[in-house]
Design an enzyme around this catalytic site. Structure first.
Site, PDB file in Angstrom:
ATOM      1  N   GLY A  17       0.810  -1.216   0.000  1.00  0.00           N
ATOM      2  CA  GLY A  17       0.000   0.000   0.000  1.00  0.00           C
ATOM      3  C   GLY A  17       0.842   1.264   0.000  1.00  0.00           C
ATOM      4  CG  LEU A  71       5.609   3.078  -4.331  1.00  0.00           C
ATOM      5  CD1 LEU A  71       5.713   4.194  -5.369  1.00  0.00           C
ATOM      6  CD2 LEU A  71       5.915   1.716  -4.966  1.00  0.00           C
ATOM      7  CB  CYS A 124      14.491   0.713   3.156  1.00  0.00           C
ATOM      8  SG  CYS A 124      15.561   2.121   3.425  1.00  0.00           S
ATOM      9  N   GLY A 162       2.076  -9.404  -6.509  1.00  0.00           N
ATOM     10  CA  GLY A 162       2.500  -9.928  -7.802  1.00  0.00           C
ATOM     11  C   GLY A 162       2.903 -11.394  -7.701  1.00  0.00           C
ATOM     12  N   GLY A 196      12.504  -8.511  -1.431  1.00  0.00           N
ATOM     13  CA  GLY A 196      13.110  -8.203  -0.135  1.00  0.00           C
ATOM     14  C   GLY A 196      13.146  -9.343   0.850  1.00  0.00           C
ATOM     15  CG  MET A 252      19.812  -9.359   3.778  1.00  0.00           C
ATOM     16  SD  MET A 252      18.773 -10.229   4.952  1.00  0.00           S
ATOM     17  CE  MET A 252      18.062 -11.473   3.901  1.00  0.00           C
ATOM     18  CG  HIS A 307      42.636  22.050  11.566  1.00  0.00           C
ATOM     19  ND1 HIS A 307      42.740  20.957  12.405  1.00  0.00           N
ATOM     20  CD2 HIS A 307      42.781  23.152  12.351  1.00  0.00           C
ATOM     21  CE1 HIS A 307      42.959  21.385  13.638  1.00  0.00           C
ATOM     22  NE2 HIS A 307      42.984  22.714  13.623  1.00  0.00           N
TER      23      HIS A 307
HETATM   24  P1  FAD Z   1      12.399  -4.476   0.659  1.00  0.00           P
HETATM   25  O1  FAD Z   1      12.759  -3.128   1.131  1.00  0.00           O
HETATM   26  O2  FAD Z   1      12.064  -5.493   1.693  1.00  0.00           O
HETATM   27  O3  FAD Z   1      11.191  -4.286  -0.345  1.00  0.00           O
HETATM   28  C1  FAD Z   1      10.505  -5.348  -0.888  1.00  0.00           C
HETATM   29  C2  FAD Z   1       9.094  -4.931  -1.145  1.00  0.00           C
HETATM   30  O4  FAD Z   1       8.481  -5.933  -1.915  1.00  0.00           O
HETATM   31  C3  FAD Z   1       8.235  -4.766   0.106  1.00  0.00           C
HETATM   32  O5  FAD Z   1       7.674  -3.487   0.154  1.00  0.00           O
HETATM   33  C4  FAD Z   1       7.170  -5.845  -0.021  1.00  0.00           C
HETATM   34  O6  FAD Z   1       5.904  -5.408   0.444  1.00  0.00           O
HETATM   35  C5  FAD Z   1       7.132  -6.060  -1.521  1.00  0.00           C
HETATM   36  N1  FAD Z   1       6.686  -7.384  -1.925  1.00  0.00           N
HETATM   37  C6  FAD Z   1       7.108  -8.593  -1.493  1.00  0.00           C
HETATM   38  N2  FAD Z   1       6.500  -9.589  -2.156  1.00  0.00           N
HETATM   39  C7  FAD Z   1       5.657  -8.987  -3.022  1.00  0.00           C
HETATM   40  C8  FAD Z   1       4.741  -9.479  -3.991  1.00  0.00           C
HETATM   41  N3  FAD Z   1       4.598 -10.782  -4.207  1.00  0.00           N
HETATM   42  N4  FAD Z   1       4.017  -8.574  -4.688  1.00  0.00           N
HETATM   43  C9  FAD Z   1       4.157  -7.240  -4.496  1.00  0.00           C
HETATM   44  N5  FAD Z   1       5.016  -6.728  -3.600  1.00  0.00           N
HETATM   45  C10 FAD Z   1       5.760  -7.591  -2.881  1.00  0.00           C
HETATM   46  N6  FAD Z   1      19.504  -1.042   5.543  1.00  0.00           N
HETATM   47  C11 FAD Z   1      20.389  -0.037   5.397  1.00  0.00           C
HETATM   48  O7  FAD Z   1      21.102   0.000   4.391  1.00  0.00           O
HETATM   49  N7  FAD Z   1      20.484   0.972   6.302  1.00  0.00           N
HETATM   50  C12 FAD Z   1      19.719   0.992   7.419  1.00  0.00           C
HETATM   51  O8  FAD Z   1      19.829   1.916   8.229  1.00  0.00           O
HETATM   52  C13 FAD Z   1      18.799  -0.065   7.628  1.00  0.00           C
HETATM   53  N8  FAD Z   1      18.008  -0.073   8.713  1.00  0.00           N
HETATM   54  C14 FAD Z   1      17.095  -1.083   8.858  1.00  0.00           C
HETATM   55  C15 FAD Z   1      16.311  -1.089  10.011  1.00  0.00           C
HETATM   56  C16 FAD Z   1      15.384  -2.090  10.201  1.00  0.00           C
HETATM   57  C17 FAD Z   1      14.515  -2.065  11.435  1.00  0.00           C
HETATM   58  C18 FAD Z   1      15.224  -3.103   9.211  1.00  0.00           C
HETATM   59  C19 FAD Z   1      14.188  -4.175   9.385  1.00  0.00           C
HETATM   60  C20 FAD Z   1      16.001  -3.121   8.071  1.00  0.00           C
HETATM   61  C21 FAD Z   1      16.962  -2.109   7.906  1.00  0.00           C
HETATM   62  N9  FAD Z   1      17.803  -2.085   6.792  1.00  0.00           N
HETATM   63  C22 FAD Z   1      18.715  -1.076   6.642  1.00  0.00           C
HETATM   64  C23 FAD Z   1      17.736  -3.121   5.751  1.00  0.00           C
HETATM   65  C24 FAD Z   1      16.948  -2.594   4.544  1.00  0.00           C
HETATM   66  O9  FAD Z   1      15.659  -2.223   4.970  1.00  0.00           O
HETATM   67  C25 FAD Z   1      16.865  -3.666   3.468  1.00  0.00           C
HETATM   68  O10 FAD Z   1      18.161  -4.139   3.163  1.00  0.00           O
HETATM   69  C26 FAD Z   1      16.237  -3.096   2.210  1.00  0.00           C
HETATM   70  O11 FAD Z   1      14.951  -2.595   2.474  1.00  0.00           O
HETATM   71  C27 FAD Z   1      16.167  -4.171   1.115  1.00  0.00           C
HETATM   72  O12 FAD Z   1      15.566  -3.633  -0.028  1.00  0.00           O
HETATM   73  P2  FAD Z   1      14.752  -4.530  -1.064  1.00  0.00           P
HETATM   74  O13 FAD Z   1      14.242  -3.591  -2.093  1.00  0.00           O
HETATM   75  O14 FAD Z   1      15.566  -5.674  -1.469  1.00  0.00           O
HETATM   76  O15 FAD Z   1      13.542  -5.136  -0.224  1.00  0.00           O
HETATM   77  P1  NAI Z   2      21.874  -9.468  12.303  1.00  0.00           P
HETATM   78  O1  NAI Z   2      22.248 -10.585  11.447  1.00  0.00           O
HETATM   79  O2  NAI Z   2      22.559  -8.166  12.187  1.00  0.00           O
HETATM   80  O3  NAI Z   2      22.034  -9.897  13.835  1.00  0.00           O
HETATM   81  C1  NAI Z   2      21.406 -11.001  14.374  1.00  0.00           C
HETATM   82  C2  NAI Z   2      22.137 -11.395  15.645  1.00  0.00           C
HETATM   83  O4  NAI Z   2      21.337 -12.355  16.316  1.00  0.00           O
HETATM   84  C3  NAI Z   2      23.494 -12.023  15.382  1.00  0.00           C
HETATM   85  O5  NAI Z   2      24.458 -11.403  16.194  1.00  0.00           O
HETATM   86  C4  NAI Z   2      23.274 -13.484  15.751  1.00  0.00           C
HETATM   87  O6  NAI Z   2      24.424 -14.094  16.269  1.00  0.00           O
HETATM   88  C5  NAI Z   2      22.193 -13.377  16.810  1.00  0.00           C
HETATM   89  N1  NAI Z   2      21.368 -14.571  16.980  1.00  0.00           N
HETATM   90  C6  NAI Z   2      20.942 -15.437  16.028  1.00  0.00           C
HETATM   91  N2  NAI Z   2      20.175 -16.393  16.584  1.00  0.00           N
HETATM   92  C7  NAI Z   2      20.107 -16.123  17.909  1.00  0.00           C
HETATM   93  C8  NAI Z   2      19.460 -16.728  19.010  1.00  0.00           C
HETATM   94  N3  NAI Z   2      18.706 -17.802  18.856  1.00  0.00           N
HETATM   95  N4  NAI Z   2      19.594 -16.176  20.233  1.00  0.00           N
HETATM   96  C9  NAI Z   2      20.363 -15.062  20.412  1.00  0.00           C
HETATM   97  N5  NAI Z   2      21.003 -14.443  19.400  1.00  0.00           N
HETATM   98  C10 NAI Z   2      20.866 -14.962  18.168  1.00  0.00           C
HETATM   99  O7  NAI Z   2      20.287  -9.319  12.126  1.00  0.00           O
HETATM  100  P2  NAI Z   2      19.291  -8.167  12.545  1.00  0.00           P
HETATM  101  O8  NAI Z   2      19.877  -7.305  13.603  1.00  0.00           O
HETATM  102  O9  NAI Z   2      17.996  -8.840  12.801  1.00  0.00           O
HETATM  103  O10 NAI Z   2      19.161  -7.329  11.219  1.00  0.00           O
HETATM  104  C11 NAI Z   2      18.694  -7.930  10.005  1.00  0.00           C
HETATM  105  C12 NAI Z   2      19.286  -7.276   8.798  1.00  0.00           C
HETATM  106  O11 NAI Z   2      18.830  -5.952   8.652  1.00  0.00           O
HETATM  107  C13 NAI Z   2      20.792  -7.237   8.876  1.00  0.00           C
HETATM  108  O12 NAI Z   2      21.278  -8.127   7.907  1.00  0.00           O
HETATM  109  C14 NAI Z   2      21.185  -5.859   8.539  1.00  0.00           C
HETATM  110  O13 NAI Z   2      21.998  -5.864   7.409  1.00  0.00           O
HETATM  111  C15 NAI Z   2      19.873  -5.117   8.227  1.00  0.00           C
HETATM  112  N6  NAI Z   2      19.889  -3.891   9.016  1.00  0.00           N
HETATM  113  C16 NAI Z   2      20.781  -2.908   8.710  1.00  0.00           C
HETATM  114  C17 NAI Z   2      20.859  -1.764   9.445  1.00  0.00           C
HETATM  115  C18 NAI Z   2      21.875  -0.754   9.107  1.00  0.00           C
HETATM  116  O14 NAI Z   2      22.449  -0.816   8.030  1.00  0.00           O
HETATM  117  N7  NAI Z   2      22.145   0.217   9.968  1.00  0.00           N
HETATM  118  C19 NAI Z   2      19.962  -1.513  10.573  1.00  0.00           C
HETATM  119  C20 NAI Z   2      19.086  -2.622  10.827  1.00  0.00           C
HETATM  120  C21 NAI Z   2      19.045  -3.743  10.053  1.00  0.00           C
END
Ligand code: FAD
Ligand code: NAI
Length: 462
Positions: free
Chosen positions: A36, A38, A42, A114, A140, A315, A441
């Site tokens: 619902g 875009l 993220c 989709g 995603g 990711m 600096h």
């Molecule tokens: P997504 O962003 O997951 O987008 C996929 C989209 O596809 C979704 O909107 C979903 O609804 C849609 N979709 C799925 N299946 C279908 C279907 N069949 N039909 C239509 N639509 C569909 N990454 C960073 O780089 N920096 C950060 O600070 C960061 N912070 C994060 C914080 C949190 C709490 C979380 C959970 C993730 C964070 N990430 C961060 C990770 C980042 O959000 C993902 O790596 C990124 O969104 C991946 O982009 P994507 O386009 O592959 O997938």
């Molecule tokens: P993560 O992979 O960063 O961390 C998961 C942690 O959980 C690891 O340290 C792992 O050892 C631990 N773990 C796994 N199983 C466990 C268990 N049973 N009990 C206790 N600990 C356990 O995954 P996270 O934090 O969920 O984030 C998911 C993804 O989202 C990441 O891959 C990250 O790239 C992306 N992300 C990126 C951000 C950024 O770029 N600032 C912010 C938030 C998410």
């Protein structure tokens, strides 16, 4: 029935950026998104709302605990409702902004789920058929479930629920000491919660440079976060007022219980391919359920491509964007390449943690001879002036050629500082290149220059 050059499934940073770039290249593009709005994980429930709350909670903590150091006295009160509403507004404005970009670039936004009927047909909600020359899967990832612990998004939350708790919990237990756990744990600690992080491994922060991880943990502990490392959660009982967690040493042993008001499950994310119909068309998944693609992002089925969290690699939103651009440029006959070794990683706590390239541990394991140079923010004049002296910059370079192989930063604005390292590495530059670049600096960036000088054995300010 519509006809497109490209139909993209998923409107996250991978999918929407790919759609705009494909339109720039002259393709007639549709993007199918089911949430619902875009922007994907993220913008809606990931990077952006978490960064909005990190910023607001940082201001709150600064005002409460550090303003007085600057001679500013104030009575500070938390208005959580306003803080959450501000976050929601930031999200709404940005997601609407992407709809505007779609209109500007003449990308067709199709709302619905989709699925792939054939390499030239995408179904929307199982009914409407979009005819297309190519399909790009950009669906995603989703939260990794923890066996024995059921997420209700109230008392036991995923990152999504942790972005909208209506009150500050007394005790938040975070399961998983990775990026989400440390960022969102920091948010709620700053706002007043006691936070305990239970981590399976004996270190936090995943595969980051070990020295950085050690300092990171010490800093977070100083801020008040407690860690239970080498520990796993095996069950959660949410029948009472709070949640009672059963913990066990990762290696096995005596169980203990831990009481929490709210539990955040953040043990990773997994690719999302549900309901896409991949099996029927023959698109293969690997052992971690990621869509298998070649170096042009094409699956084994000609005309079906995939990018972002749903394939291999970090990711991260910016990685998904780079994938998206490269995939569609490849479709247009260009020869793009994304080097996953040069995708920076940033943890937006305070201090921030940022890195690009290889860590010392990775280089040792690969038998690569290297030199490392380190410079602490304590010795950086801007760090001293702004009162941010925690942390350091580490530059790692090839022992023979001096080519920069990795840069690891823990400190103020590390997520911004890392980009000069990305650039120098993108061009195959050396630590001498970094060291000889004139840095203004007084800036925090001078710590990067000094760490590069330290590789050459000639840092000036330590
Ligand atoms: P997504 O962003 O997951 O987008 C996929 C989209 O596809 C979704 O909107 C979903 O609804 C849609 N979709 C799925 N299946 C279908 C279907 N069949 N039909 C239509 N639509 C569909 N990454 C960073 O780089 N920096 C950060 O600070 C960061 N912070 C994060 C914080 C949190 C709490 C979380 C959970 C993730 C964070 N990430 C961060 C990770 C980042 O959000 C993902 O790596 C990124 O969104 C991946 O982009 P994507 O386009 O592959 O997938
Ligand atoms: P993560 O992979 O960063 O961390 C998961 C942690 O959980 C690891 O340290 C792992 O050892 C631990 N773990 C796994 N199983 C466990 C268990 N049973 N009990 C206790 N600990 C356990 O995954 P996270 O934090 O969920 O984030 C998911 C993804 O989202 C990441 O891959 C990250 O790239 C992306 N992300 C990126 C951000 C950024 O770029 N600032 C912010 C938030 C998410």
């Amino acid at each position: 029935m519509s006809e497109f050059d490209l139909v993209i499934i998923g409107g996250g940073p991978g999918g929407y950026v790919a759609a705009i770039r494909a339109a720039q290249l002259g393709m007639n593009v549709a993007c199918v998104e089911m949430r619902g709005a875009l922007g994907g994980t993220c913008l809606n429930v990931g990077c952006i709302p978490s960064k909005a709350l990190l910023e607001s909670s940082h201001h709150y903590e600064e005002a409460k605990t550090h303003f007085a150091d600057h001679g500013i006295k104030a009575k500070i009160e938390l208005d959580l409702k306003t803080m959450l509403a501000r976050k929601d507004k930031v999200v709404l404005d940005l997601t609407k902004g992407i709809e505007g970009l779609f209109k500007k670039n003449k990308v067709t936004y199709v709302k619905g789920r989709g699925s792939i009927k054939s390499p030239t047909e995408v179904l929307v909600d199982g009914k409407e058929v979009l005819k297309t020359k190519r399909i790009l899967i950009a669906t995603g990832s989703e939260v990794m479930p923890l066996p024995g612990v059921t997420v209700d998004e109230k008392k036991i939350v995923s990152s999504t629920g942790a972005l909208e708790l209506s009150e500050v919990p007394n005790h938040l237990v975070v399961v998983g000491g990775g990026v989400i756990g440390l960022e969102l744990g920091s948010v709620w600690r700053r706002l007043g919660a006691k936070v305990t992080v239970v981590e399976f491994l004996d270190r936090i922060g995943g595969p980051m440079d070990a020295e950085v991880a050690k300092q990171f943990q010490r800093t977070l502990e100083k801020q008040g976060i407690e860690f239970k490392l080498g520990t796993k959660v095996t069950a959660a009982d949410a029948k009472g007022k709070g949640v009672s967690l059963t913990l066990e040493p990762a290696a096995g042993g005596a169980k203990e219980t831990l009481a929490a008001d709210v539990v955040l499950v953040s043990i990773g994310r997994k690719p999302y391919t549900e309901g896409l119909g991949l099996e029927a068309v023959g698109v293969k998944l690997d052992e971690r359920k990621r869509v298998v693609v070649n170096s042009h992002y094409e699956t084994e089925i000609k005309g079906i491509y995939a990018i972002g969290d749903v394939i291999h690699g970090p990711m991260l939103a910016h990685k998904a964007e780079e994938d998206g651009v490269a995939a569609v440029e490849g479709m247009a006959g260009q020869k793009p390449h994304v080097d996953y070794n040069l995708v920076p990683g940033v943890i937006y706590t305070w201090p921030e943690v940022a890195s690009v390239g290889k860590s010392e541990e990775e280089l040792k394991a690969a038998g690569v001879a290297y030199k490392a140079g380190k410079f602490p923010f304590m010795a950086n004049s801007r760090g001293r002036a702004v009162g941010e002296t925690d942390g350091f910059v580490k530059v790692v370079a090839d022992a023979k050629t001096d080519r920069v192989l990795g840069v690891h930063i823990i400190g103020p604005d590390a997520g911004t500082l890392i980009h000069e390292a990305c650039l120098v590495m993108e061009y195959g530059g050396s630590s001498e290149d970094l060291a000889r670049t004139c840095h203004a600096h007084p800036t925090l960036n001078e710590a990067v220059k000094e760490a590069a000088l330290a590789v050459l054995g000639r840092a000036v300010h330590i």
